[in-house]
Structures are given as structure tokens and as C-alpha cells.
Design a protein around this motif. Structure first.
Motif, PDB file in Angstrom:
ATOM      1  N   ALA A 294     -43.414 -46.480  35.013  1.00 51.87           N
ATOM      2  CA  ALA A 294     -42.095 -47.125  34.948  1.00 51.87           C
ATOM      3  C   ALA A 294     -42.115 -48.296  33.975  1.00 51.87           C
ATOM      4  O   ALA A 294     -41.138 -48.553  33.267  1.00 51.87           O
ATOM      5  N   GLY A 295     -43.236 -49.011  33.927  1.00 50.51           N
ATOM      6  CA  GLY A 295     -43.346 -50.108  32.980  1.00 50.51           C
ATOM      7  C   GLY A 295     -43.369 -49.631  31.546  1.00 50.51           C
ATOM      8  O   GLY A 295     -42.840 -50.291  30.643  1.00 50.51           O
ATOM      9  N   GLY A 296     -43.986 -48.471  31.307  1.00 49.51           N
ATOM     10  CA  GLY A 296     -43.976 -47.904  29.967  1.00 49.51           C
ATOM     11  C   GLY A 296     -42.577 -47.514  29.524  1.00 49.51           C
ATOM     12  O   GLY A 296     -42.194 -47.747  28.373  1.00 49.51           O
ATOM     13  N   VAL A 297     -41.795 -46.924  30.432  1.00 56.28           N
ATOM     14  CA  VAL A 297     -40.413 -46.563  30.107  1.00 56.28           C
ATOM     15  C   VAL A 297     -39.583 -47.817  29.860  1.00 56.28           C
ATOM     16  O   VAL A 297     -38.738 -47.861  28.958  1.00 56.28           O
ATOM     17  N   ARG A 298     -39.824 -48.856  30.662  1.00 58.06           N
ATOM     18  CA  ARG A 298     -39.101 -50.116  30.443  1.00 58.06           C
ATOM     19  C   ARG A 298     -39.426 -50.681  29.061  1.00 58.06           C
ATOM     20  O   ARG A 298     -38.538 -51.167  28.353  1.00 58.06           O
ATOM     21  N   ALA A 299     -40.695 -50.604  28.645  1.00 59.59           N
ATOM     22  CA  ALA A 299     -41.069 -51.073  27.315  1.00 59.59           C
ATOM     23  C   ALA A 299     -40.362 -50.262  26.222  1.00 59.59           C
ATOM     24  O   ALA A 299     -39.982 -50.806  25.176  1.00 59.59           O
ATOM     25  N   MET A 300     -40.173 -48.965  26.464  1.00 60.36           N
ATOM     26  CA  MET A 300     -39.458 -48.133  25.498  1.00 60.36           C
ATOM     27  C   MET A 300     -38.023 -48.608  25.331  1.00 60.36           C
ATOM     28  O   MET A 300     -37.520 -48.738  24.206  1.00 60.36           O
ATOM     29  N   ASN A 301     -37.350 -48.885  26.439  1.00 63.71           N
ATOM     30  CA  ASN A 301     -35.960 -49.333  26.364  1.00 63.71           C
ATOM     31  C   ASN A 301     -35.848 -50.728  25.753  1.00 63.71           C
ATOM     32  O   ASN A 301     -34.888 -51.020  25.035  1.00 63.71           O
ATOM     33  N   GLU A 302     -36.815 -51.585  26.020  1.00 64.23           N
ATOM     34  CA  GLU A 302     -36.816 -52.897  25.383  1.00 64.23           C
ATOM     35  C   GLU A 302     -36.996 -52.772  23.872  1.00 64.23           C
ATOM     36  O   GLU A 302     -36.349 -53.481  23.094  1.00 64.23           O
ATOM     37  N   THR A 303     -37.859 -51.860  23.443  1.00 66.18           N
ATOM     38  CA  THR A 303     -38.064 -51.629  22.014  1.00 66.18           C
ATOM     39  C   THR A 303     -36.804 -51.080  21.370  1.00 66.18           C
ATOM     40  O   THR A 303     -36.439 -51.472  20.256  1.00 66.18           O
ATOM     41  N   ALA A 304     -36.123 -50.168  22.054  1.00 64.63           N
ATOM     42  CA  ALA A 304     -34.874 -49.613  21.521  1.00 64.63           C
ATOM     43  C   ALA A 304     -33.854 -50.724  21.291  1.00 64.63           C
ATOM     44  O   ALA A 304     -33.187 -50.775  20.246  1.00 64.63           O
ATOM     45  N   ARG A 305     -33.724 -51.634  22.252  1.00 65.26           N
ATOM     46  CA  ARG A 305     -32.779 -52.740  22.083  1.00 65.26           C
ATOM     47  C   ARG A 305     -33.182 -53.634  20.916  1.00 65.26           C
ATOM     48  O   ARG A 305     -32.336 -54.072  20.145  1.00 65.26           O
ATOM     49  N   ARG A 306     -34.484 -53.914  20.784  1.00 67.18           N
ATOM     50  CA  ARG A 306     -34.938 -54.781  19.695  1.00 67.18           C
ATOM     51  C   ARG A 306     -34.669 -54.133  18.337  1.00 67.18           C
ATOM     52  O   ARG A 306     -34.319 -54.824  17.369  1.00 67.18           O
ATOM     53  N   LEU A 307     -34.809 -52.823  18.240  1.00 68.45           N
ATOM     54  CA  LEU A 307     -34.586 -52.126  16.978  1.00 68.45           C
ATOM     55  C   LEU A 307     -33.108 -51.982  16.643  1.00 68.45           C
ATOM     56  O   LEU A 307     -32.765 -51.646  15.508  1.00 68.45           O
ATOM     57  N   GLY A 308     -32.225 -52.215  17.614  1.00 63.41           N
ATOM     58  CA  GLY A 308     -30.797 -52.029  17.389  1.00 63.41           C
ATOM     59  C   GLY A 308     -30.303 -50.665  17.790  1.00 63.41           C
ATOM     60  O   GLY A 308     -29.165 -50.300  17.470  1.00 63.41           O
ATOM     61  N   ALA A 309     -31.142 -49.881  18.483  1.00 60.74           N
ATOM     62  CA  ALA A 309     -30.760 -48.527  18.927  1.00 60.74           C
ATOM     63  C   ALA A 309     -29.968 -48.654  20.218  1.00 60.74           C
ATOM     64  O   ALA A 309     -30.475 -48.392  21.310  1.00 60.74           O
ATOM     65  N   ARG A 310     -28.721 -49.023  20.103  1.00 60.93           N
ATOM     66  CA  ARG A 310     -27.886 -49.324  21.267  1.00 60.93           C
ATOM     67  C   ARG A 310     -27.462 -48.093  22.050  1.00 60.93           C
ATOM     68  O   ARG A 310     -27.036 -48.211  23.194  1.00 60.93           O
ATOM     69  N   GLN A 311     -27.536 -46.929  21.444  1.00 64.02           N
ATOM     70  CA  GLN A 311     -27.099 -45.718  22.131  1.00 64.02           C
ATOM     71  C   GLN A 311     -28.274 -44.928  22.702  1.00 64.02           C
ATOM     72  O   GLN A 311     -28.102 -43.797  23.117  1.00 64.02           O
ATOM     73  N   THR A 312     -29.433 -45.546  22.736  1.00 60.49           N
ATOM     74  CA  THR A 312     -30.633 -44.888  23.247  1.00 60.49           C
ATOM     75  C   THR A 312     -31.004 -45.454  24.603  1.00 60.49           C
ATOM     76  O   THR A 312     -31.077 -46.671  24.780  1.00 60.49           O
TER      77      THR A 312
END
Length: 414
Positions: free
Chosen positions: A194-212
Motif C-alpha cells: 500500500a505504501g508503494g502505491v501511495r508513492a506512485m500516486n504522490e509521484t503522479a501528482r508531482r509530475l503533473g499527471a492529474r488524471q492518473t
């Protein structure tokens, strides 16, 4: 009504209203098309493959659809003025961009929600590849092998011990879903997968991938899991900026080592991305497929010192496979002049709200007010404060007594 008035009324009803297009930013550069232009499509031969009902995507947000430029806020085709027509593909959405400049060369529904399938493993790589030591040895657990029956796997075994680098290669070459679980668990720390998935979503937000939004680390379908062709380009750009990822993506074969407990033989895996075998200048990429997402693809190549990336979602494998559709779109992108485009890929952190600066206190307000102590707070801190306050009060009382005039005898003391 006169004949002239009747003619004007009829023309007003029947003639289409002209929609003005936005002005061109610079000669030979982007044009935002106000009307929707249909995307070039290739008919899928009958019978069409069955597809589960598509889940309802989140409500569209205009600010998210305009990320990268107003011209990208379209469900249709957007290409530069005078550009040749892109090849017809079966993908429901796609995008071609320059990996170095971030310029978007063309797209079809770039901000349309779609399900990612295994191209989501690129987000796992963008999030955790910089964090994990490739030489570390990890032991596979039974929970790591909890994947959908029949889905892609490397062949890792419970109790097997593998270098993290081997697990990454199993993820990127063979699209191993159990490898994704191992890496997400390892990178998630105390939270595990679950922490790995949370890191993925945090990375998406940092990159500007708002629809991911990632729900599974592997890209296996999950409720509420979506991405877009534009977001995939942001994620791919972050991956290809990492030299370790570039080396993994171009690896053709890798040997999975034998295990002593349980005793299993070693075996070789091959890179499933045919682009690196058949497209001159290929840099690598990622394939994906589920019944819901259909075929998804990310591929990159270099030609004449220019590096382009293509992303496509919702494609069918007939008449061309996903990587072949990607190759045709790359050819189209390389045919365009370098100074053309319809938008850009935002930079990492660009869309994150900047922290508001705290106001600098004036000299008169420099001393902050004391915060009340939380309930139940114990320890030497409050006791020490109380002791110092008591001593100070006692000293103040002694000073006042010393300075006070001597009282007469017989008067009652307070």
C-alpha cells in the motif's frame, strides 16, 4: 413577411455558425482548433473482441484538461498547422512528444480518461527506481504472488531470493505482475505494498499527471484506476531521464538465477517490446493489455539527435499491434519540423501549489504567544516551567518585602 426577410431567417437557421480558431502563437507553431476534428481511425476487423463495460471515469475538470495548453483540451485530433495527417490507428487516444524539449507534436484526445494496464508499471519505476538499491537482495513472499490467474508473470518463487535489479528487469522485460508486488512492498516500507502505491500516486501528482490514479502497482484493473495519454507522456519522460531505466528498457534478455530453497532451475527472459528489435533508434518502452484496457503502449526512439515518445491507450491488435501503431506515430512525429507543436509537457513540480511564505513578525510582535499544553502532557518540560515560575514569583515577593516600609509592632501581619 417579405421575401428578403424570409430568406435571411432561413439562412440564419440552416447555415452553420463559423467558429473562429485561436491565433497562432508563432509562424509554423501551434494552432488551437476550436472545433473538434475526428481522429484518424482504422476499422477493426469483425468480429470485434469482447470488452467488459468501461468503468465510469471521474467527472472531467476543465483545468486538468487544459494542462499543457488550451489546444490539448479536446476529445478529437490536434496537430500543427500544415502538418501531414497522422496515420490511422485503433487507439482511442494517443500523444507524440519530444522527450527533451517537452513539446507536444500532436495528439488525439490527450486528456481523455482510460485504463492503463501494464504501462502503469512505468509509474512504479518513476516512483521507486531512484529509491531502491539494485544490489539489495529481496525474498519473495506468498503475498507477492497474489496476482490474477493467467496474468503476466516472471516466474519468481515463494522464498526465492533475487537482486532488486533482477526484479526490475522482470518487471520491464516480462511485465511480471508479481515483480510489481515485490517492488511496491519493498519501496512501501512499513506500509508494504500500500505504501508503494501511495508513492506512485504522490509521484503522479508531482509530475503533473492529474488524471492518473493508481490502485494496483502492476496495472491490473482496479476500481477507480485511470490515466491519460498526456499523463503517460509525463511519466515516460521522467523514466527516460533516468539512465538506469534507459539501460533496463534496452536490455534484450536476462537470466533469472536458480534457487536453492525451493530448488528451481534458472531461466532466461526476453524483452517483450518489439520496438527495440525492429525499430531503428528505439530507446525502449512498455506494453500493456487487459480485457478492460485493451492494448496500451509507450515507446520512445531517437533519430537525428531528436528523442520522441509516443503513448497510446485503448487500442486493438488488428490490423497492427500496439507497438506497430506506436512506430507509425513515431515516424509521423519525426517527419515534422522541430519548431512545431500544439502544447507542452509540464515540468515536475510545476503544478504543485507553492507553500505560502509565513509573514515576518514586526519587532514589537517578535515574541510569540505561548501555545497551551496538550491534555495529558507529562514529563520534565511542564514541571521545569512550573518550578521556574514558582522561584521567580518567590524572588519577586522577597524583593517587594525588602523595599516595603517597616511596619509598626503589634500590627497584624498578613
Amino acid at each position: 413577411m417579405s421575401f428578403r426577410l424570409l430568406a435571411v431567417a432561413v439562412c440564419t437557421v440552416l447555415l452553420p455558425v463559423a467558429v473562429p480558431t485561436a491565433a497562432t502563437a508563432a509562424p509554423g507553431r501551434t494552432t488551437a482548433v476550436a472545433r473538434e476534428v475526428p481522429c484518424p481511425r482504422v476499422a477493426v476487423p469483425k468480429p470485434a473482441p469482447s470488452r467488459p463495460p468501461r468503468p465510469s471515469p471521474p467527472p472531467p475538470r476543465p483545468e486538468d484538461r487544459a494542462v499543457g495548453g488550451e489546444a490539448l483540451a479536446t476529445v478529437g485530433l490536434v496537430v500543427p498547422d500544415g502538418a501531414p495527417r497522422p496515420p490511422g490507428v485503433t487507439a482511442t487516444s494517443w500523444l507524440v512528444a519530444d522527450l527533451d524539449t517537452g513539446q507536444v507534436l500532436g495528439a488525439c484526445g490527450p486528456h481523455e480518461y482510460a485504463t492503463p494496464a501494464s504501462v502503469q508499471k512505468l509509474l512504479l519505476a518513476a516512483a521507486l527506481l531512484p529509491r531502491l538499491d539494485p544490489a539489495q537482495v529481496v525474498t519473495v513472499t506468498r503475498e507477492d504472488l497474489d496476482i490474477e490467474p493467467g496474468s503476466s508473470a516472471v516466474g519468481l518463487v515463494v522464498g526465492g531470493q533475487y537482486r532488486v535489479e533482477t526484479v526490475w528487469l522482470g518487471l520491464l522485460l516480462q511485465s511480471g505482475n508479481e515483480a510489481a508486488n515485490v517492488l511496491a512492498r519493498l519501496g512501501g516500507g512499513a506500509e508494504g505494498q500500500a505504501g508503494g502505491v501511495r508513492a506512485m500516486n504522490e509521484t503522479a501528482r508531482r509530475l503533473g499527471a492529474r488524471q492518473t490514479r493508481a490502485v494496483t502497482p502492476s496495472g491490473l484493473d482496479g476500481p477507480g484506476q485511470f490515466t491519460s495519454a498526456y499523463d503517460l507522456a509525463l511519466i515516460a519522460r521522467a523514466c527516460f531521464a533516468d539512465p538506469t531505466f534507459r539501460r533496463y528498457a534496452l536490455t534484450e534478455t536476462h537470466q533469472i538465477p536458480a534457487q536453492r530453497r525451493p530448488r528451481t532451475k534458472g531461466f532466461q527472459i526476453q524483452n517483450e517490446n518489439q520496438l527495440i528489435h525492429r525499430y531503428p533508434g528505439a530507446l525502449g518502452g512498455k506494453t500493456g493489455f487487459t480485457n478492460l484496457a485493451r492494448h496500451t503502449y509507450v515507446g520512445a526512439a531517437e533519430r537525428g539527435g531528436r528523442r520522441l515518445v509516443v503513448t497510446l491507450l485503448g487500442a486493438e491488435a488488428r490490423p497492427l499491434r500496439g507497438w506497430q501503431q506506436g512506430a507509425e506515430l513515431l515516424d509521423w512525429g519525426f517527419s515534422l519540423p522541430r519548431d512545431t507543436g500544439v502544447g507542452r509537457l509540464v515540468e515536475p513540480g510545476e503544478l504543485e501549489p507553492s507553500p505560502s511564505a509565513a509573514p515576518v513578525p514586526r519587532a514589537a510582535d517578535a515574541r510569540p504567544a505561548a501555545d497551551p499544553l496538550p491534555e495529558g502532557l507529562t514529563g520534565p518540560g511542564p514541571l521545569l516551567v512550573a518550578a521556574v515560575a514558582g522561584v521567580g514569583g518567590l524572588l519577586a515577593l522577597v524583593v517587594r518585602r525588602a523595599r516595603a516600609p517597616r511596619r509598626r509592632r503589634g500590627r497584624r501581619r498578613a
